[in-house]
Design an enzyme around this catalytic site. Structure first.
Site, mmCIF file in Angstrom:
data_model
loop_
_atom_site.group_PDB
_atom_site.id
_atom_site.type_symbol
_atom_site.label_atom_id
_atom_site.label_comp_id
_atom_site.label_asym_id
_atom_site.label_seq_id
_atom_site.Cartn_x
_atom_site.Cartn_y
_atom_site.Cartn_z
ATOM 1 N N CYS A 347 48.881 23.495 41.354
ATOM 2 C CA CYS A 347 50.177 23.004 40.865
ATOM 3 C C CYS A 347 50.479 23.479 39.452
ATOM 4 O O CYS A 347 50.561 22.675 38.517
ATOM 5 C CB CYS A 347 50.185 21.490 40.935
ATOM 6 N N TYR A 376 34.000 39.119 36.480
ATOM 7 C CA TYR A 376 34.786 38.030 35.891
ATOM 8 C C TYR A 376 35.656 37.345 36.942
ATOM 9 O O TYR A 376 36.766 36.899 36.652
ATOM 10 C CB TYR A 376 35.620 38.545 34.702
#
Ligand code: LLP
Length: 422
Positions: A347, A376
């Site tokens: 969200c 990463y």
């Protein structure tokens, strides 16, 4: 070069079709190719040796991909580890990296971490400041050992693919200036508990231009010569990591041969042992993040949102560094390409992998792969939105294994406990 290619219309990792892993483990899931990891290490090692740089210490930057199976795959070929925490030292040891191939970097090592590194007997502690040098000397004295240290210098050079991953400018928190380095090195040389073995630099990550690296290398050579002229022994020169990899629609990085040739040219005649701390160039292209399309939200006003079951908590690079990863359909459907905004379920509007990306037509249930996600990616994943930490799988030829399972919701909740007053 990587080992993710379509085989009979379906993307595979080496000989294993990605849907096989996605179905068995569920999605999202990171998938790594052993062959690509091995190849990248060997290509770098061979290029450095062929350029005349001796037998360098190549210490894989564990922060780029911290999975023990990944570190072990490299350690078996003789690769060392560049670590930045006690946790990473423990991972390197668990993967079988010998202590004499471990380099301990980082701007803020705690006393506990320094003591752990000294007891482990790491190759060098890269000291980044005067208080840190004092701490290492004090802890080494307490433990009655002599600490092998290198001084990390900040060469005041601008480099790196993004402001957040550039580390070599004078105002960044990393390392000390050249004049400080000379002073600290001389101080270390007369301390019975310190063994100054060399100097180190790392100017940034995702570097696609050799110019700044060359400038930094020249300055480092000058420092080694200056220290030696002062009668101080310098055995090792640690040239950090930082070499870039090709990401979607981004400038291509230099290959390892020009990189090695540049270093050989700058360092010609300098008798030192070289060390390197590559992360991304070893593992980025060795991994993909496989996700499933939850649905396609076609706005009547025009935008097509491709809503995936992977989110920013699984791969944070686009949100954090405006990074672009190539996104491929695992089993492309025929038909005209479509413009998609590729998003995750978290969200936040930052949970957008990319906008206006032209992809083959996709439907709910289809698999996509984020390319160049082995560096990463999983290492920076979190459980944000109480999404289970993304699992990892590794392929070797026709075999594959889960190298970190997805935790269950029970595991996740069991890690927490209510306070006694609740
Ligand atoms: N050595 C030191 C001291 C470092 O700080 C780093 C990376 C490396 C070696 C390895 O650099 P590489 O060869 O991977 O460029 N999370 C960011 C990258 C952060 C890099 C931090 N330091 C990203 O996803 O782009």
């Amino acid at each position: 070069m990587n080992h993710f290619e379509p085989s009979q219309g379906v993307m595979a990792c080496e000989s294993v079709p990605l849907p096989t892993i996605a179905e068995a483990v569920g999605t999202p899931v990171y998938v790594y190719s052993s062959a690509t990891l091995e190849r990248h290490y060997e290509v770098l090692r061979d290029a450095l040796m062929a350029a005349g740089l001796g037998r360098p210490l190549i210490a894989f930057a564990v922060k780029a991909n911290s999975n023990v199976a990944v570190i072990k795959t490299l350690a078996r070929l003789g690769c060392g580890a560049d670590v930045v925490s006690e946790g990473e030292i423990r991972r390197a040891l668990a993967a079988g990296v010998p202590p004499e191939r471990i380099v301990f970097s980082g701007v803020g090592k705690t006393a506990r971490e320094i003591a752990f590194a000294l007891k482990t007997g790491v190759a060098e502690i890269n000291v980044e400041s005067e208080p840190e040098l004092e701490a290492v000397a004090r802890i080494a004295a307490e433990l009655k050992v002599r600490a092998a240290i290198a001084i990390r210098v900040n060469p005041d050079v601008e480099a790196g693919g993004h402001a957040k991953i550039s580390t070599g400018k004078a105002d960044s928190k990393f390392g000390v200036s050249f004049s400080e380095a000379a002073r600290l090195y001389a101080a270390a040389a007369v301390n019975a508990h310190l063994d100054p073995v060399g100097v180190a630099y790392h100017i940034g990550s995702q570097i696609v231009d050799l110019g700044p690296m060359e400038a930094a290398c020249r300055k480092m050579r000058g420092l080694v010569e200056q220290l030696r002229a002062e009668g101080l022994p310098v055995r090792r020169l640690d040239l950090g990591g930082g070499l870039g990899v090709p990401y979607f629609d981004q400038p291509d990085p230099p290959g390892v041969e020009p990189y090695a040739a540049m270093i050989a040219r700058v360092m010609q005649g300098l008798d030192v042992e070289f060390a390197f701390e590559p992360g991304r160039m070893i593992c980025a292209n060795a991994g993909v993040l496989v996700a499933r399309v939850i649905h396609v939200h076609r706005r009547p006003e025009g935008r097509n949102f491709l809503v995936l079951d992977a989110a920013m908590n699984d791969l944070i690079r686009p949100a954090m560094y405006d990074a672009f990863h190539d996104i491929r359909a695992v089993k492309p459907r025929p038909g005209e390409p479509v413009l998609y905004d590729v998003v995750g379920p978290v969200c936040e509007s930052g949970d957008t992998f990319t906008r206006d990306r032209l992809l083959p037509p996709l439907e709910a249930g289809d698999l996509v792969a984020f390319m160049t996600a082995g560096a990463y990616g999983a290492a920076m994943a979190s459980e944000y939105n109480t999404r289970p930490l993304v699992p990892e799988a590794m392929v070797k030829g026709g075999e594959w294994a889960v190298i970190r399972p997805r935790p269950s919701y029970e595991d996740m909740l069991a890690a927490e406990r209510p306070a006694s007053w609740l």
